[in-house]
Design an enzyme around this catalytic site. Structure first.
Site, PDB file in Angstrom:
ATOM      1  N   THR A   1      40.857 109.531 112.466  1.00  0.00           N
ATOM      2  CA  THR A   1      41.200 108.666 113.597  1.00  0.00           C
ATOM      3  C   THR A   1      41.886 107.415 113.089  1.00  0.00           C
ATOM      4  OG1 THR A   1      39.366 109.429 114.958  1.00  0.00           O
ATOM      5  CG2 THR A   1      40.145 107.203 115.391  1.00  0.00           C
TER       6      THR A   1
ATOM      7  N   GLY B   1      34.659 112.660 121.525  1.00  0.00           N
ATOM      8  CA  GLY B   1      34.038 112.083 120.334  1.00  0.00           C
ATOM      9  C   GLY B   1      33.675 110.625 120.527  1.00  0.00           C
TER      10      GLY B   1
HETATM   11  N1  ASP Z   1      35.869 110.364 115.115  1.00  0.00           N
HETATM   12  C1  ASP Z   1      36.799 111.381 115.543  1.00  0.00           C
HETATM   13  C2  ASP Z   1      36.144 112.284 116.545  1.00  0.00           C
HETATM   14  O1  ASP Z   1      35.004 112.638 116.355  1.00  0.00           O
HETATM   15  C3  ASP Z   1      37.364 112.176 114.402  1.00  0.00           C
HETATM   16  C4  ASP Z   1      37.600 111.417 113.119  1.00  0.00           C
HETATM   17  O2  ASP Z   1      37.839 110.227 113.125  1.00  0.00           O
HETATM   18  O3  ASP Z   1      37.536 112.013 112.034  1.00  0.00           O
HETATM   19  O4  ASP Z   1      36.772 112.686 117.485  1.00  0.00           O
END
Ligand code: ASP
Length: 340
Positions: A195, A225
């Protein structure tokens, strides 16, 4: 993405060791109004996001405008398969985007499971500024975006569709952490989730943050998420500082993790200590899961001090201020081997 990460690794990280502030400066002159201003962003694509956001701060603009500019850059980045228009789709082949934005006075907006709109962070800002709500999801978020003048467009790229078709051969949902920076990385080790979290402090000392993602590749349709959930993927308070997260969002959702990092800073922890404590709690509560999943925190306090910590090696974050532009730093991590 892989080659870009490797290029950045070799060109920008050569002189850095774990969490040491060995900044690479480009030698550009500070802009007017940039004194005290700073940007921090997650991952190597955070360098590009910071570069897009910095002119706003250098011209004396607001932290809020800066983080939106940085997030929009990441959303449009044609190489990024975990953020924005080039993101990988869900299990059903549908690209759904999540984003949030928040300023240090507590104003915030977010969208989740948004389809066919290229700039979710700007829709999130409209939610904040033009509705009495904080979070819009799915069809309602898209309807609002269209009403606000955002074009509806098919976003799924041929590359993402091909990756999804390949994935369907096994259809195994398996978060893959970003291991490609490790010496032991093998081809194909790139992450299938990450992200862009960007935090800014402007010349007037005000803070803001934004978070944008396509979420976990091959997630269930409708899965949301941490990134669009204020307090989980992002939290900002002018009295204290700001925090953002990347990694498997379910872990941040369980712990209101970004809020936790800010509250730990409120209690006197440095950004580094606060990120570390949030990671340690996760390890204590979920010892097994923490061995295989990646979770990363990035924080800045109101004095402009920056900290980061991850469960596993491989988390890098970009820092930009008047003296240092393209700095990319390695975060410390709990697990230092490739796999534990
Ligand atoms: N946090 C993000 C999600 O769970 C993915 C990530 O940042 O790796 O959608």
């Amino acid at each position: 993405m892989t080659s870009r990460r490797r290029f950045l690794h070799s060109s920008l990280l050569a002189a850095t060791s774990a969490a040491l502030p060995a900044f690479a400066a480009t030698g550009q002159a500070p802009g007017r109004g940039s004194a005290g201003a700073k940007l921090v962003s997650t991952w190597d694509f955070g360098v590009g996001a910071n570069q897009a956001a910095w002119p706003v701060l250098a011209a004396g603009g607001s932290a809020l405008d800066a983080v939106e500019a940085g997030a929009r850059w990441a959303e449009a980045d044609l190489c990024n398969n975990t953020v924005g228009r080039c993101g990988n789709p869900d299990r059903d082949g549908v690209l759904t985007l999540d984003a949030s934005i928040m300023d240090g006075d507590g104003r915030c907006g977010a969208v989740a499971a948004l389809e066919d709109i290229a700039h979710p962070v700007s829709v999130a800002r409209r939610v904040m500024e033009r509705t009495p709500h904080v979070l819009l999801v799915g069809a309602g978020a898209q309807q609002f975006a269209i009403e606000q003048g955002f074009p509806k467009q098919a976003l799924l790229t041929d590359k993402a569709r091909a990756a999804w078709q390949e994935w369907r051969k096994t259809s195994k949902y398996e978060p893959k952490m970003n291991a490609e920076r490790l010496d032991t990385a093998k081809p194909g080790d790139s992450s299938n989730h990450d992200t862009l979290g960007i935090l800014a402090i402007d010349a007037s000392g005000k803070l803001a943050g934004a978070c944008t993602t396509s979420g976990m590749a091959w997630k269930l349709h409708g899965r949301v998420g941490d990134s669009p959930i204020l307090g989980a993927g992002l939290y900002v308070d002018n009295e204290v500082g700001a925090a953002t997260a990347s990694g498997v969002g379910e872990e941040m959702l369980r712990n209101a993790a970004s809020f936790l990092v800010v509250e730990l800073m409120r209690q006197g922890r440095s950004p580094d200590e606060a990120c570390r404590e949030a990671i340690d709690r996760l390890v204590r509560k979920r010892p097994q899961a923490s061995k295989t999943l990646q979770v990363c925190f990035l924080a800045i306090n109101k004095h402009g001090e920056v900290g980061a910590h991850a469960l596993h090696r491989g988390f890098v974050y970009a820092v930009c201020d008047a003296g240092k532009r393209d700095a990319l730093l390695d975060s410390r991590s709990v697990y230092t081997t490739e796999q534990t």
